[in-house]
Design a protein around this motif. Structure first.
Motif, short mmCIF file in Angstrom:
data_model
loop_
_atom_site.label_atom_id
_atom_site.label_comp_id
_atom_site.label_asym_id
_atom_site.label_seq_id
_atom_site.Cartn_x
_atom_site.Cartn_y
_atom_site.Cartn_z
N LEU A 115 0.83 -1.22 0.00
CA LEU A 115 0.00 0.00 0.00
C LEU A 115 0.86 1.26 0.00
O LEU A 115 0.48 2.29 -0.56
N GLN A 116 2.02 1.15 0.60
CA GLN A 116 2.93 2.29 0.58
C GLN A 116 3.38 2.59 -0.84
O GLN A 116 3.51 3.76 -1.24
N GLU A 117 3.59 1.53 -1.63
CA GLU A 117 3.94 1.71 -3.05
C GLU A 117 2.81 2.38 -3.81
O GLU A 117 3.03 3.24 -4.66
N VAL A 118 1.59 1.96 -3.52
CA VAL A 118 0.41 2.55 -4.16
C VAL A 118 0.37 4.05 -3.84
O VAL A 118 0.20 4.89 -4.72
N ARG A 119 0.58 4.35 -2.59
CA ARG A 119 0.52 5.74 -2.12
C ARG A 119 1.63 6.57 -2.77
O ARG A 119 1.39 7.67 -3.26
N SER A 120 2.82 6.01 -2.78
CA SER A 120 3.97 6.72 -3.35
C SER A 120 3.78 6.97 -4.85
O SER A 120 4.10 8.04 -5.37
N SER A 121 3.23 5.98 -5.53
CA SER A 121 2.98 6.10 -6.96
C SER A 121 1.93 7.19 -7.24
O SER A 121 2.10 8.01 -8.15
N LYS A 122 0.90 7.20 -6.44
CA LYS A 122 -0.15 8.24 -6.58
C LYS A 122 0.44 9.62 -6.36
O LYS A 122 0.11 10.57 -7.08
N ALA A 123 1.29 9.72 -5.35
CA ALA A 123 1.89 11.03 -5.04
C ALA A 123 2.71 11.52 -6.22
O ALA A 123 2.61 12.69 -6.62
N ALA A 124 3.52 10.64 -6.80
CA ALA A 124 4.36 11.03 -7.94
C ALA A 124 3.50 11.48 -9.12
O ALA A 124 3.81 12.46 -9.80
N GLU A 125 2.39 10.77 -9.34
CA GLU A 125 1.51 11.11 -10.47
C GLU A 125 0.87 12.49 -10.31
O GLU A 125 0.64 13.21 -11.27
N MET A 126 0.56 12.83 -9.07
CA MET A 126 -0.20 14.06 -8.83
C MET A 126 0.69 15.29 -8.57
O MET A 126 0.23 16.41 -8.73
N GLU A 127 1.92 15.06 -8.16
CA GLU A 127 2.74 16.14 -7.63
C GLU A 127 2.82 17.38 -8.52
O GLU A 127 2.60 18.49 -8.07
N ASN A 128 3.15 17.17 -9.78
CA ASN A 128 3.33 18.34 -10.64
C ASN A 128 2.12 18.67 -11.50
O ASN A 128 2.19 19.54 -12.36
N TYR A 129 1.06 17.95 -11.29
CA TYR A 129 -0.09 18.16 -12.15
C TYR A 129 -1.32 18.64 -11.39
O TYR A 129 -1.99 19.59 -11.80
N ASP A 132 -3.68 19.98 -5.52
CA ASP A 132 -4.67 19.73 -4.45
C ASP A 132 -4.78 18.24 -4.16
O ASP A 132 -4.88 17.81 -3.01
N GLN A 133 -4.71 17.44 -5.23
CA GLN A 133 -4.77 15.99 -5.04
C GLN A 133 -3.48 15.48 -4.40
O GLN A 133 -3.49 14.57 -3.57
N PHE A 134 -2.38 16.08 -4.80
CA PHE A 134 -1.08 15.71 -4.21
C PHE A 134 -1.10 15.93 -2.70
O PHE A 134 -0.64 15.09 -1.92
N GLU A 135 -1.68 17.05 -2.33
CA GLU A 135 -1.75 17.39 -0.90
C GLU A 135 -2.55 16.34 -0.13
O GLU A 135 -2.18 15.94 0.98
N ILE A 136 -3.60 15.87 -0.76
CA ILE A 136 -4.44 14.84 -0.12
C ILE A 136 -3.65 13.54 0.04
O ILE A 136 -3.71 12.87 1.07
N VAL A 137 -2.88 13.22 -1.00
CA VAL A 137 -2.05 11.99 -0.92
C VAL A 137 -1.00 12.15 0.18
O VAL A 137 -0.78 11.24 0.97
N GLU A 138 -0.40 13.32 0.22
CA GLU A 138 0.64 13.57 1.21
C GLU A 138 0.13 13.41 2.65
O GLU A 138 0.86 12.99 3.53
N LYS A 139 -1.13 13.78 2.83
CA LYS A 139 -1.71 13.69 4.18
C LYS A 139 -2.08 12.25 4.56
O LYS A 139 -2.36 11.96 5.71
#
Lengths: 168, 274
Positions: A115-129, A132-139
């Motif tokens: 699940l940590q991989e899933v989370r990390s992957s989501k964060a990378a996808e959202m970070e520069n695009y 607001d979604q990146f922030e949610i993943v980060e939390k």
């Protein structure tokens, strides 16, 4: 919602009220409060998910097929007693709700890593695009409680986590 | 033999493209019906190469064969493809369950060539991020459709992206020499919503370069932009989910249909295997 076992102590309360009868009409007039003993019988993850669906408006939720969970996220479903793996169908939403119950508590570490991989992957996808979604993943945070491993990425994470943690 | 097969498939692609050229411009709704739409002229590749061949006989192709075409097929792409993957996940009782996906939001040709790091974007397979060519090899893919560029044009420009695309194709072939590569065109933005080089006229130029690259490398080319565009050559509003570039389930109905039309064209010129 925890399963409740009710032990009626009404008789005891009634007896106590009678014994102290002259001391206060007011108290005696009040209805006896039923005492409740709660046992911690966890709900199934599906029941918990159902409660989430009822309480929170999810963003086009999509339950992932088993093949997908295994092929892409590398999760061995045979080690799970039960699970719910939901992601938003909208490509612009990071919303993810995963609740897994392991057959054996020893597997929770490996499941949490997945699940940590899933989370990390989501964060990378959202970070520069989608900041607001990146922030949610980060939390978000992968959590372990007993045999359960869960991850909630959502704008409504607090409400969802409350339901999950209340149900386990 | 492999090259022959590819040429046959390219002929099929050409026929499909020619069909698009000669069809009258239609509305987006008509595009959804599958025959044509406006947009860049898609010139059929390699038609003269096979023009005199005796093997050009077009045969009947059954729906079951089209379903089967998608076995061992992988669709690679960014958030647009992620939408298609999610669409497919909801339809696991159809042939779409046969298709595998390597898609990630913000994925690009540029990312595909970078080393794997926590921050780099790569689609996950078997629990971790891997280079696309490695995942395709692990999947035993026989056919890959790639749709990338949306997240590249503003970074690498048109020619730069094409060069990287060629490198990506070469790495895939190096790892899986037998694999068929098919390029899916980049789809448009909603009218006036383009940013920087991500504008529809630039996307049209990019798609022309993609098609040329496909021809030069013996890869297939599927134009998904035209069937999803309106009369002005922009992404039709009915297909746009976010007033930018992302797409609605109705758009993915068109993807679904175009993939099947493409598969049919490829199979029509390929001898049946019994």
């Amino acid at each position: 919602m925890k399963k409740k076992i009710t032990a009626g102590f009404s008789m005891c309360m009634l007896a106590a009220a009678l014994m102290t009868g002259g001391c206060g009409q007011k108290e005696a007039a009040e209805p006896a409060t039923e005492s409740v003993i709660e046992t911690e019988a966890a709900l199934s993850v599906h029941d918990i998910y159902q409660q989430i669906e009822q309480a929170v408006t999810l963003n086009v939720p999509l339950l992932l097929p088993d093949d997908f969970i295994t092929n892409y996220y590398g999760i061995d479903l045979s080690v799970l007693e039960e699970y719910v793996f939901e992601m938003s169908e909208a490509a612009t939403s990071a919303e993810t709700i995963v609740i897994m119950k392991a057959n054996d508590g020893e597997d929770t570490g490996v499941l949490a890593d997945s699940l940590q991989e899933v989370r990390s992957s989501k964060a990378a996808e959202m970070e520069n695009y989608l900041p607001d979604q990146f922030e949610i993943v980060e939390k978000s945070e992968v959590k372990i409680k007993g045999d359960y491993v869960y991850l909630v990425i959502s704008e409504q994470a607090d409400a969802i986590l409350e339901i999950i943690e209340g149900g386990l | 033999m492999l090259l022959k097969k590819r040429l046959k498939c390219l002929l099929g692609t050409g026929l499909l493209s020619l069909g698009l050229i000669f069809a009258a411009p239609m509305t987006a709704a008509a595009g959804a019906a599958g025959s044509a739409a406006t947009g860049p002229a898609a010139v059929g590749p390699a038609s003269e190469e096979v023009g005199g061949s005796q093997e050009n006989t077009i045969r009947e192709v059954s729906e079951a064969e089209i379903d089967q075409y998608f076995d061992h097929t992988v669709l690679v792409g960014d958030s647009i493809m992620l939408g298609m993957r999610n669409y497919a996940m909801r339809r696991q009782d159809t042939y779409l369950s046969r298709i595998q996906f390597l898609a990630a939001g913000s994925f690009s040709v540029n990312h595909a060539l970078l080393p794997i790091t926590e921050k780099n974007i790569q689609p996950m397979y078997q629990g971790m991020k891997r280079p696309v060519w490695e995942s395709l090899s692990m999947m035993g893919a026989k056919r890959v459709f790639i749709c990338l560029g949306m997240n590249d044009l503003n970074i690498s420009g048109l020619e730069g992206t094409i060069e990287k695309y060629k490198t990506l194709g070469a790495r895939i072939k190096e790892r899986s020499p037998e694999i068929e590569i098919h390029i899916i065109s980049m789809t448009y933005t909603l009218a006036g919503k383009g940013v920087g080089k991500l504008k529809n006229d630039t996307i049209r130029q990019y798609n022309a370069l993609l098609q040329q690259m496909a021809e030069e490398n013996g890869w297939g080319y599927l134009d998904m932009a035209a069937p999803l565009s309106d009369a002005n050559g922009d992404l039709a509003a009915v297909y746009c989910s976010d007033r930018f570039v992302h797409q609605t389930p109705a758009a993915y109905d068109v993807w679904n249909q175009q993939l099947r039309v493409y598969a049919r064209r490829c199979l029509e010129v390929t001898p049946a295997v019994y």
